[in-house]
Scaffold this motif. Sequence first.
Motif, PDB file in Angstrom:
ATOM      1  N   ASN A   1       0.825  -1.207   0.000  1.00  0.00           N
ATOM      2  CA  ASN A   1       0.000   0.000   0.000  1.00  0.00           C
ATOM      3  C   ASN A   1       0.861   1.260   0.000  1.00  0.00           C
ATOM      4  O   ASN A   1       0.442   2.307  -0.479  1.00  0.00           O
ATOM      5  CB  ASN A   1      -0.911   0.008   1.236  1.00  0.00           C
ATOM      6  CG  ASN A   1      -1.847   1.197   1.254  1.00  0.00           C
ATOM      7  OD1 ASN A   1      -2.696   1.349   0.380  1.00  0.00           O
ATOM      8  ND2 ASN A   1      -1.687   2.062   2.255  1.00  0.00           N
ATOM      9  N   GLU A   2       2.090   1.119   0.479  1.00  0.00           N
ATOM     10  CA  GLU A   2       2.965   2.285   0.618  1.00  0.00           C
ATOM     11  C   GLU A   2       4.348   1.984   0.067  1.00  0.00           C
ATOM     12  O   GLU A   2       4.932   0.944   0.351  1.00  0.00           O
ATOM     13  CB  GLU A   2       3.040   2.672   2.091  1.00  0.00           C
ATOM     14  CG  GLU A   2       3.885   3.881   2.394  1.00  0.00           C
ATOM     15  CD  GLU A   2       3.893   4.212   3.878  1.00  0.00           C
ATOM     16  OE1 GLU A   2       4.990   4.349   4.460  1.00  0.00           O
ATOM     17  OE2 GLU A   2       2.785   4.310   4.458  1.00  0.00           O
ATOM     18  N   LEU A   3       4.885   2.917  -0.719  1.00  0.00           N
ATOM     19  CA  LEU A   3       6.233   2.813  -1.256  1.00  0.00           C
ATOM     20  C   LEU A   3       7.039   4.029  -0.823  1.00  0.00           C
ATOM     21  O   LEU A   3       6.517   5.146  -0.780  1.00  0.00           O
ATOM     22  CB  LEU A   3       6.207   2.753  -2.790  1.00  0.00           C
ATOM     23  CG  LEU A   3       5.493   1.581  -3.456  1.00  0.00           C
ATOM     24  CD1 LEU A   3       5.495   1.766  -4.978  1.00  0.00           C
ATOM     25  CD2 LEU A   3       6.138   0.249  -3.081  1.00  0.00           C
ATOM     26  N   SER A   4       8.305   3.789  -0.520  1.00  0.00           N
ATOM     27  CA  SER A   4       9.204   4.883  -0.159  1.00  0.00           C
ATOM     28  C   SER A   4      10.251   5.041  -1.258  1.00  0.00           C
ATOM     29  O   SER A   4      11.041   4.128  -1.516  1.00  0.00           O
ATOM     30  CB  SER A   4       9.876   4.596   1.183  1.00  0.00           C
ATOM     31  OG  SER A   4      10.739   5.655   1.548  1.00  0.00           O
TER      32      SER A   4
ATOM     33  N   ILE B   1       1.407   6.419  -1.916  1.00  0.00           N
ATOM     34  CA  ILE B   1       0.315   5.580  -1.448  1.00  0.00           C
ATOM     35  C   ILE B   1      -0.481   5.047  -2.635  1.00  0.00           C
ATOM     36  O   ILE B   1      -0.712   5.771  -3.617  1.00  0.00           O
ATOM     37  CB  ILE B   1      -0.628   6.368  -0.505  1.00  0.00           C
ATOM     38  CG1 ILE B   1       0.164   6.935   0.672  1.00  0.00           C
ATOM     39  CG2 ILE B   1      -1.777   5.483  -0.013  1.00  0.00           C
ATOM     40  CD1 ILE B   1       0.796   5.893   1.568  1.00  0.00           C
ATOM     41  N   LEU B   2      -0.908   3.804  -2.547  1.00  0.00           N
ATOM     42  CA  LEU B   2      -1.696   3.182  -3.610  1.00  0.00           C
ATOM     43  C   LEU B   2      -3.078   3.833  -3.691  1.00  0.00           C
ATOM     44  O   LEU B   2      -3.841   3.817  -2.725  1.00  0.00           O
ATOM     45  CB  LEU B   2      -1.834   1.685  -3.352  1.00  0.00           C
ATOM     46  CG  LEU B   2      -2.706   0.882  -4.327  1.00  0.00           C
ATOM     47  CD1 LEU B   2      -2.148   0.981  -5.744  1.00  0.00           C
ATOM     48  CD2 LEU B   2      -2.776  -0.575  -3.888  1.00  0.00           C
TER      49      LEU B   2
ATOM     50  N   ASN C   1      11.186  -2.884  -5.842  1.00  0.00           N
ATOM     51  CA  ASN C   1      11.207  -4.337  -5.948  1.00  0.00           C
ATOM     52  C   ASN C   1       9.922  -4.831  -6.612  1.00  0.00           C
ATOM     53  O   ASN C   1       8.817  -4.392  -6.257  1.00  0.00           O
ATOM     54  CB  ASN C   1      11.331  -4.985  -4.561  1.00  0.00           C
ATOM     55  CG  ASN C   1      12.713  -4.785  -3.975  1.00  0.00           C
ATOM     56  OD1 ASN C   1      13.677  -4.513  -4.683  1.00  0.00           O
ATOM     57  ND2 ASN C   1      12.826  -4.913  -2.664  1.00  0.00           N
ATOM     58  N   VAL C   2      10.059  -5.723  -7.551  1.00  0.00           N
ATOM     59  CA  VAL C   2       8.912  -6.173  -8.336  1.00  0.00           C
ATOM     60  C   VAL C   2       7.825  -6.800  -7.467  1.00  0.00           C
ATOM     61  O   VAL C   2       6.624  -6.630  -7.732  1.00  0.00           O
ATOM     62  CB  VAL C   2       9.365  -7.152  -9.450  1.00  0.00           C
ATOM     63  CG1 VAL C   2       9.951  -8.428  -8.864  1.00  0.00           C
ATOM     64  CG2 VAL C   2       8.194  -7.486 -10.372  1.00  0.00           C
ATOM     65  N   THR C   3       8.213  -7.495  -6.396  1.00  0.00           N
ATOM     66  CA  THR C   3       7.209  -8.170  -5.563  1.00  0.00           C
ATOM     67  C   THR C   3       6.385  -7.199  -4.718  1.00  0.00           C
ATOM     68  O   THR C   3       5.380  -7.585  -4.123  1.00  0.00           O
ATOM     69  CB  THR C   3       7.869  -9.203  -4.636  1.00  0.00           C
ATOM     70  OG1 THR C   3       8.944  -8.585  -3.909  1.00  0.00           O
ATOM     71  CG2 THR C   3       8.413 -10.372  -5.436  1.00  0.00           C
ATOM     72  N   GLU C   4       6.810  -5.938  -4.674  1.00  0.00           N
ATOM     73  CA  GLU C   4       6.035  -4.937  -3.934  1.00  0.00           C
ATOM     74  C   GLU C   4       4.831  -4.438  -4.725  1.00  0.00           C
ATOM     75  O   GLU C   4       3.870  -3.922  -4.151  1.00  0.00           O
ATOM     76  CB  GLU C   4       6.914  -3.742  -3.568  1.00  0.00           C
ATOM     77  CG  GLU C   4       7.951  -4.006  -2.504  1.00  0.00           C
ATOM     78  CD  GLU C   4       8.639  -2.737  -2.056  1.00  0.00           C
ATOM     79  OE1 GLU C   4       8.159  -2.114  -1.087  1.00  0.00           O
ATOM     80  OE2 GLU C   4       9.641  -2.353  -2.689  1.00  0.00           O
TER      81      GLU C   4
END
Length: 260
Positions: free
Chosen positions: A74-77, A84-85, A150-153
Motif C-alpha cells: 500500500n505504501e512505497l518509499s 500511497i496506492l 522491488n517487483v514483488t512490492e
Amino acid sequence: MNLPSSWHEVKLYQFKELRQLSEVGGFFNTQLETLAILADIPTEQLEDLDLEEVSKLFKSVKWVLNEPKKGLSNELSINEQTYILKPFKKLTLDEFIDLEYFLQNDYLKHITHIVSVFWRRIELDKWQNVHFEPYIFSPFDRQEDFEEVNVTEVYGIIPEYLKYRGEFMKKYENLFNSDDINDEEPINSKDFDSIEEYKAELKEREQSKKARKWGWESLLFDLTEGDITKVKAVGELPLIFVFNMLAMRKEMGYLETAKG
C-alpha cells in the motif's frame, strides 16, 4: 558475481528487461543475458564462462522462469518520499484511458508506467481528509522514479486491476463497442448474395476500424459537446461518475458514441 536469491531482490527495471528477452540467439545466450540482468552487469563480462559454469549459475536462479509473487504494498518509499496506492474507485477518466493504452500495448513492458499512475503522493487537508496528488504528470516521464522498486512490492497490481477492469467493463458493457468483426480477415464478394450486401459489409468494417481508432476521442467529443477546451476538465472527473452519466444518457437516447 552477486545474484539475487528470489524475486524479492529483483527491481522493476530488471523485471522488464527479463520479460523482453528473446530466445532467437539460442538458449545459451538467453541464459547469459538472464544472468547479466540479474547481476546487473554487462553480458560481455560473462562471455568467458563455459557452458557448464553458465548452466550451474542459471540453475541457481531458475525461479526466474516463474511469475513473481503477486505482492501489493500500500505504501512505497522512493527518494525519501512516500507514495500511497490510489484506490481503483478513485480513478479519473484520464487515468483510466492511459491505463487502457498500457494494458493493450504489453502491460508487462509498461509495468513501471502503470505503477506510476497508481502510487501517488498525498496530503491531508485541515479536516484530515486524504487528497492524492493530481494527475498532471506524464507516466512516460514519471515511470523512471519507480524503476528501482522491488517487483514483488507492486506486481500484484496487474491481476488486481485486471479483475477490477473486467467487472467495470461488464457493468458498463452497453457503453463499449461489442462487435467482434475481424477487420483483417479477407472477404470475397462471391460470399454475398448481392453487391449491396458486400458493400454494406465493407462499410461496417471501415466504421468498426474508425470506432476503435478514435473511440476515446469520440467519447470525449460527445462529453464536451464538441468544445475541446473542456477536454481537460472532463478528463479530471471521477471515472465512475462519468460512466454513470454516460449510462444515463445512453438509456435516455442522448448518447450515440460507444467506446471502441
